[in-house]
Design a protein around this motif. Sequence first.
Motif, PDB file in Angstrom:
ATOM      1  N   HIS A 298      47.745  86.333  30.068  1.00 15.47           N
ATOM      2  CA  HIS A 298      48.935  86.217  30.914  1.00 15.47           C
ATOM      3  C   HIS A 298      49.084  87.457  31.801  1.00 15.47           C
ATOM      4  O   HIS A 298      49.411  87.362  32.990  1.00 15.47           O
ATOM      5  N   PHE A 302      47.914  86.517  35.712  1.00 16.76           N
ATOM      6  CA  PHE A 302      49.090  86.589  36.590  1.00 16.76           C
ATOM      7  C   PHE A 302      49.355  88.012  37.063  1.00 16.76           C
ATOM      8  O   PHE A 302      50.354  88.272  37.722  1.00 16.76           O
ATOM      9  N   CYS A 313      57.095  79.394  34.462  1.00 17.60           N
ATOM     10  CA  CYS A 313      56.148  78.345  34.100  1.00 17.60           C
ATOM     11  C   CYS A 313      56.970  77.078  33.883  1.00 17.60           C
ATOM     12  O   CYS A 313      57.917  77.077  33.099  1.00 17.60           O
ATOM     13  N   THR A 321      50.979  74.679  26.816  1.00 20.27           N
ATOM     14  CA  THR A 321      51.247  75.601  27.927  1.00 20.27           C
ATOM     15  C   THR A 321      52.584  76.308  27.703  1.00 20.27           C
ATOM     16  O   THR A 321      52.718  77.511  27.955  1.00 20.27           O
ATOM     17  N   TYR A 325      52.325  80.192  27.414  1.00 19.36           N
ATOM     18  CA  TYR A 325      52.713  80.817  28.672  1.00 19.36           C
ATOM     19  C   TYR A 325      54.194  80.697  29.013  1.00 19.36           C
ATOM     20  O   TYR A 325      54.588  80.920  30.152  1.00 19.36           O
ATOM     21  N   TYR A 365      53.800  78.984  37.799  1.00 22.45           N
ATOM     22  CA  TYR A 365      52.717  78.276  37.096  1.00 22.45           C
ATOM     23  C   TYR A 365      53.128  76.825  36.911  1.00 22.45           C
ATOM     24  O   TYR A 365      54.143  76.546  36.256  1.00 22.45           O
ATOM     25  N   GLY A 394      49.866  79.533  40.020  1.00 25.45           N
ATOM     26  CA  GLY A 394      48.900  79.065  39.028  1.00 25.45           C
ATOM     27  C   GLY A 394      48.938  77.558  38.891  1.00 25.45           C
ATOM     28  O   GLY A 394      49.943  76.910  39.208  1.00 25.45           O
ATOM     29  N   THR A 422      43.557  77.486  36.293  1.00 26.31           N
ATOM     30  CA  THR A 422      43.218  77.948  34.940  1.00 26.31           C
ATOM     31  C   THR A 422      42.800  76.786  34.054  1.00 26.31           C
ATOM     32  O   THR A 422      43.572  75.861  33.825  1.00 26.31           O
TER      33      THR A 422
END
Length: 663
Positions: A298, A302, A313, A321, A325, A365, A394, A422
């Motif tokens: 992370h 990022f 996110c 996820t 994250y 993200y 992301g 990713t």
Amino acid sequence: MTEQTLSNLLHENRRFEPPAELAANANVKADAYDEAGADREAFWAKAADRLSWAQRWDRVLDDDNPPFFKWFTGGKLNAAYNCVDRHVEAGNGDRVALHWVGEPVSDQGAESRDLTYAQLKDEVSQAANALSSLGVATGDRVAIYMPMIPEAIVTMLACARLGAPHTVVFGGFSAEALASRIEDCGAKVVVTADGGYRRGAPSALKPAVDEARSIAAGAGHTVEKVLVVRRTGQDVAWEDGVDVWWHDAVATASTEHTPEAFDAEHPLYVMYTSGTTGKPKGILHTTGGYLTQAAFTHWEVFDLKPETDVYWCTADIGWVTGHSYIVYGPLANGATQVLYEGTPDYPERGRWWRIIEEKKVTLFYTAPTAIRSFMKQGHDIPDQHDLSSLRILGSVGEPINPEAYVWYRHVIGGDRTPVVDTWWQTETGAMMISPLPGVTHAKPGSAMNPLPGVTADVVDDEGHPVPNGSGGYLVLTQPWPSMLRTIWGDDQRYIDTYWARFRDANGGQGYYFAGDGAKKDEDGDLWVLGRVDDVMNVSGHRLSTTEIESALVSHPYVAEAAVVGATDADTGQAVVAYVILREGAPESCEKELSDHVRTQIGPIAKPKRIMIVPELPKTRSGKIMRRLLRDLAEGRGVGDTTTLADSSIMELIAAGKAASTED
Ligand code: WTA
């Protein structure tokens, strides 16, 4: 993925270089690849040193018993202490951990709440004390079925603090799906809410927990307590002695709680995901290696600067996820982040962009399916908002097509921001293949290269690496810290699913098989193409064809069913079901069947189309030829039917009626 798309991808010549300033100040620079290449274990040990350990490890990687690898053995730590307390101790208690934004908007603006790290520490301690008093001890499992509210994160961290593995079940799953997960991991306590807000309306959760509890009881498993957050104020059924309000148990508990340090390999959580059979797999993640790689990636991918960045996110905490994250990676790094409760388009289509503008989000993200749906709406809506705070974008969950990538970079990122595509999985626990925003000359549609410390390859059927310019199966060639440790309660399935496909010459460990197809381009950069097994990817959510088939055949009208994932412009893939009805079933029962899948699994698994057919295409050995059904569902007509036991069947199916079950 069709041949046409494949060749389009490989003729993608656009390149995006990292912005000079970002490159100059990046947390991770090009030398990291060399450093990790020279000594992988030393590289990961350095990453583990970013955490606080109560006791240092003796060994970085224990590979004595492959494929049951252990990381940082002998080390002890507490994940919740790392995500919360240590930031307060370092003097950052006043830093905002969560800018929570609720879905409802009134004349006073959006409902919102900021939690600093100091407040988070108090709430996590209270929740840990409350869970203990409800009988949760180290090693007990706790199921979490909640909306996107701060209490969901507080609960996860409280479980981690007690060493009680959590299993978070996505709030969109049905009572049946919740019950099967509760039973499989033997959860003693369930934490939920009366409901949450979706598209402006309260949507109930507690009734599904009540039903799941009774289904589990029928199967001989007792859920002892249900802890309930009051979020929507809906009426709920109440069973004294079992149901407990959060505001009674947690809000009144002490804010003092001393975290115990657990073994690096102590189970942190079980996350259920779809595999190629009907039964979801409980992916087990443990503490030290998982937290090391979630936090490190992370910070790396990022380029997180915790003092100044605002990260967001959009995933739900019910998916991996959200675990890696939203909860563990960002909080271990002391990040400030946005947590949003609702849907992207409520009460207006620019809701996300308004939140980015208001909270000055710098790192964002999300998933390709969301990007594609915004693309359809055009750039007018995002253009009404000041998105200039953004510095890195992301993408995760499915392949991002080059057009969506370029739109994302251009319309949302103002052509300033790198896009990091990713690639990773529930099983990998953390990002594995991705550009580095300050290093990589990115290509739209390519996840590019394994991150430093990760080793991946693309191999053919025999496990030999393919040359540049060719495609094959994506494999991970060496163990990594945040890897799954096993499938909960099923070591053999762990071996069979991931390690049996590519054994080494002596029948030993070999490679981890990810289940994805990939291509190496002429430069050796990786393009992940999607699943090669019976797992579909619908809007970035993994669904198993077999699981949906089992749901269909559990309906009394259905004799046989075959489900395929057909390419879909909006959702990546869409669920298409071919169904043979039993005698006496009513002719137009598509809607009823589709509702049945919704109750069995959840709305995300609902077929987009159900075709009632007289027969299914089978080989002489009785195997359903899904390839033919997929061709038909994707409008390619009837292909080569020579291996079918009865080659006339496809004509019959193609001529049959198809019904759309979209709402
Ligand atoms: C797919 C989500 C292409 C892939 C973190 C993988 C991707 C599955 C990407 C895992 C990406 C995820 N490019 N495909 N950047 N990211 N996938 O377990 O098929 O929900 O195997 O984990 O999503 O889905 P899961």
